[in-house]
Design a protein around this motif. Sequence first.
Motif, PDB file in Angstrom:
ATOM      1  N   UNK A 262      45.055  49.154  25.378  1.00 47.20           N
ATOM      2  CA  UNK A 262      45.694  48.368  26.427  1.00 47.20           C
ATOM      3  C   UNK A 262      45.490  46.866  26.231  1.00 47.20           C
ATOM      4  N   UNK A 263      44.366  46.482  25.653  1.00 52.57           N
ATOM      5  CA  UNK A 263      44.159  45.074  25.297  1.00 52.57           C
ATOM      6  C   UNK A 263      45.278  44.611  24.376  1.00 52.57           C
ATOM      7  N   UNK A 264      45.608  45.439  23.391  1.00 52.95           N
ATOM      8  CA  UNK A 264      46.639  45.079  22.414  1.00 52.95           C
ATOM      9  C   UNK A 264      48.033  45.066  23.043  1.00 52.95           C
ATOM     10  N   UNK A 265      48.353  46.109  23.819  1.00 52.88           N
ATOM     11  CA  UNK A 265      49.697  46.230  24.392  1.00 52.88           C
ATOM     12  C   UNK A 265      50.019  45.046  25.296  1.00 52.88           C
ATOM     13  N   UNK A 266      49.090  44.704  26.173  1.00 61.51           N
ATOM     14  CA  UNK A 266      49.411  43.662  27.153  1.00 61.51           C
ATOM     15  C   UNK A 266      49.232  42.256  26.607  1.00 61.51           C
ATOM     16  N   UNK A 267      48.406  42.086  25.605  1.00 64.05           N
ATOM     17  CA  UNK A 267      48.359  40.789  24.936  1.00 64.05           C
ATOM     18  C   UNK A 267      49.720  40.485  24.324  1.00 64.05           C
ATOM     19  N   UNK A 350      55.145  49.690  16.812  1.00 64.46           N
ATOM     20  CA  UNK A 350      55.553  51.037  16.395  1.00 64.46           C
ATOM     21  C   UNK A 350      54.484  52.061  16.741  1.00 64.46           C
ATOM     22  N   UNK A 351      53.237  51.627  16.681  1.00 63.27           N
ATOM     23  CA  UNK A 351      52.120  52.547  16.913  1.00 63.27           C
ATOM     24  C   UNK A 351      51.667  52.622  18.370  1.00 63.27           C
ATOM     25  N   UNK A 352      52.079  51.653  19.205  1.00 59.82           N
ATOM     26  CA  UNK A 352      51.609  51.611  20.589  1.00 59.82           C
ATOM     27  C   UNK A 352      51.815  52.940  21.319  1.00 59.82           C
ATOM     28  N   UNK A 353      53.066  53.385  21.359  1.00 59.87           N
ATOM     29  CA  UNK A 353      53.411  54.518  22.210  1.00 59.87           C
ATOM     30  C   UNK A 353      53.553  55.812  21.424  1.00 59.87           C
ATOM     31  N   UNK A 354      53.106  55.749  20.159  1.00 61.13           N
ATOM     32  CA  UNK A 354      52.816  56.975  19.426  1.00 61.13           C
ATOM     33  C   UNK A 354      51.419  57.452  19.809  1.00 61.13           C
ATOM     34  N   UNK A 355      50.513  56.499  20.075  1.00 64.25           N
ATOM     35  CA  UNK A 355      49.128  56.830  20.435  1.00 64.25           C
ATOM     36  C   UNK A 355      48.971  57.215  21.907  1.00 64.25           C
ATOM     37  N   UNK A 356      49.522  56.415  22.803  1.00 66.67           N
ATOM     38  CA  UNK A 356      49.245  56.578  24.232  1.00 66.67           C
ATOM     39  C   UNK A 356      49.579  57.970  24.773  1.00 66.67           C
ATOM     40  N   UNK A 381      42.551  54.010  34.916  1.00 68.73           N
ATOM     41  CA  UNK A 381      41.876  52.938  35.653  1.00 68.73           C
ATOM     42  C   UNK A 381      40.971  52.116  34.745  1.00 68.73           C
ATOM     43  N   UNK A 382      40.060  52.790  34.054  1.00 71.32           N
ATOM     44  CA  UNK A 382      39.107  52.068  33.206  1.00 71.32           C
ATOM     45  C   UNK A 382      39.828  51.455  32.015  1.00 71.32           C
ATOM     46  N   UNK A 383      40.773  52.211  31.447  1.00 73.67           N
ATOM     47  CA  UNK A 383      41.529  51.686  30.313  1.00 73.67           C
ATOM     48  C   UNK A 383      42.266  50.415  30.651  1.00 73.67           C
ATOM     49  N   UNK A 384      42.792  50.349  31.876  1.00 74.57           N
ATOM     50  CA  UNK A 384      43.602  49.199  32.251  1.00 74.57           C
ATOM     51  C   UNK A 384      42.798  47.926  32.451  1.00 74.57           C
ATOM     52  N   UNK A 385      41.493  48.025  32.503  1.00 79.26           N
ATOM     53  CA  UNK A 385      40.721  46.786  32.500  1.00 79.26           C
ATOM     54  C   UNK A 385      40.973  46.027  31.195  1.00 79.26           C
ATOM     55  N   UNK A 386      41.383  46.766  30.164  1.00 75.41           N
ATOM     56  CA  UNK A 386      41.821  46.104  28.941  1.00 75.41           C
ATOM     57  C   UNK A 386      43.064  45.270  29.165  1.00 75.41           C
ATOM     58  N   UNK A 387      43.909  45.706  30.115  1.00 73.19           N
ATOM     59  CA  UNK A 387      45.082  44.930  30.466  1.00 73.19           C
ATOM     60  C   UNK A 387      44.735  43.614  31.140  1.00 73.19           C
ATOM     61  N   UNK A 388      43.553  43.536  31.746  1.00 75.77           N
ATOM     62  CA  UNK A 388      43.059  42.260  32.286  1.00 75.77           C
ATOM     63  C   UNK A 388      42.411  41.432  31.185  1.00 75.77           C
ATOM     64  N   UNK A 389      41.558  42.084  30.387  1.00 74.07           N
ATOM     65  CA  UNK A 389      40.769  41.340  29.405  1.00 74.07           C
ATOM     66  C   UNK A 389      41.644  40.719  28.317  1.00 74.07           C
ATOM     67  N   UNK A 390      42.637  41.472  27.809  1.00 74.16           N
ATOM     68  CA  UNK A 390      43.481  40.961  26.722  1.00 74.16           C
ATOM     69  C   UNK A 390      44.199  39.674  27.088  1.00 74.16           C
ATOM     70  N   UNK A 391      45.001  39.663  28.182  1.00 76.29           N
ATOM     71  CA  UNK A 391      45.681  38.413  28.558  1.00 76.29           C
ATOM     72  C   UNK A 391      44.722  37.282  28.906  1.00 76.29           C
ATOM     73  N   UNK A 392      43.589  37.604  29.560  1.00 72.75           N
ATOM     74  CA  UNK A 392      42.633  36.560  29.925  1.00 72.75           C
ATOM     75  C   UNK A 392      42.081  35.869  28.669  1.00 72.75           C
ATOM     76  N   UNK A 393      41.643  36.663  27.692  1.00 79.43           N
ATOM     77  CA  UNK A 393      41.075  36.080  26.472  1.00 79.43           C
ATOM     78  C   UNK A 393      42.143  35.324  25.688  1.00 79.43           C
ATOM     79  N   UNK A 394      43.355  35.887  25.615  1.00 82.28           N
ATOM     80  CA  UNK A 394      44.442  35.190  24.906  1.00 82.28           C
ATOM     81  C   UNK A 394      44.696  33.822  25.544  1.00 82.28           C
TER      82      UNK A 394
END
Length: 440
Positions: A262-267, A350-356, A381-394
């Motif tokens: 999720x860090x990768x997807x939302x970044x 290409x790999x994002x939604x092959x994995x999820x 829920x826990x995975x989506x904290x990556x959705x916060x961390x990725x954009x914040x760090x970027x």
Amino acid sequence: MSTTAQATAMRPPAAINKLIFRRIMPLLIAAYVMAFLDRTNIGMAKDRLEIDLGISATAYGIGAGLFFLTYALSEVPSNLIMHKVGARFWIMRIMITWGLISAAMAFVQGEWSFYLLRMLLGIAEAGLFPGVMYFLTQWFTVQDRAKANGMFLLGVSIANIVGAPLGGLLLTMDGVGGLHGWQWMFIIEGLPACALAFVVWKFLPNRPTEAKFLTRAEAEDLEARIAAEEQAGAAAAGNSKLRHVLKDKQILLVVGVYFTHQIAVYALSFFLPSIIGTYGELNSIQIGLLTSVPWIFSAAGALLLPRLATNATRSRTIATCTMVGIVAGFTLGAVGGPVLGLLGFCLAAFNFFALQPILFTYPATRLSGAALAGGIAFVNTVGLFGGFLGPYVMGALEEATGNKLSGLWFIVGMCVIGALLTLRLKRGSEDPSKAAVGGH
């Protein structure tokens, strides 16, 4: 044929499966297209928000990520409510509230109103993705579930393929009716979700036995087969209650992989338009069109790979390969320049939604009933904290270095960890001693 004969008629499972795909998946995909469009369209507005409202790159990254904090905290309660009241009503409620709040983003005045509306949007939309993941466990057996999950995730790809050029076009409405182009974008892209909500209410059955397109015998047989699979998996894993999720190392592994994913997807979702804007003198429509290209590849990956994950060994192998592909893609995006960089983002996408979709098959092989509904929500829920961390760090690294690409190396490092975690994944009924040779 008599009414009794129709009720007891049984078509082959493959034919029933195709019918279910045809009758429920288009509606679910359409709902997720709108959801993802409304949560990520701020990516197209990023530079305009900075110019018009003075919202910095760091503040933008915080606002983009705050959506995921409130979304994540509301996930488990939302899914447990849906388990009780049914998917049809709950998905309709989710869509109406998120559509109205997304449209209200047009009235953002500065950083704090931006933060507030992003947090409210997270609360409103919470439960849609894990709710549908749980909903699909009621319609598809384990063998077909990764394919169904992958089809649903096409909504993300479609939203980005259509949304970026559409957003670029709507940004050209600057000045119409005294509004900025980004204001028109939020309004025009937000309100249709409210209309689609009533279509969901009218046409989406809660479970097979409520579906008019299945005979009673077909619906009861399907529900019995799915229940037997869930109970066998939960028994094999020793999980019968929601609290057992926290003790299950395999569920926690899935959480870890999903967090890095999720860090990768939302970044990429929130920062790709501004990265592409550094490639040359491009207008908003050109940026939108180029932004959509990687998401075309993500749609191809979602269609081609999840259907191959028919057993435990294949699922684990595909999961590892896709995480390696994401690492390679972001590395190329960081060093490759405009052409090779865009190709790298295509490889990652290409790999994002092959994995999820594969990751979300694991809880249903280890949990059942309310524990399954809550467990899927917990993973998300826990995975989506990556959705916060990725954009914040970027955003923070962009502001600190002045380089829009600097945050990509953080993404690469996190995804390397995710790739290593996939090597330990096992299904609920998989014999650990045979993990290297086969699955169920």
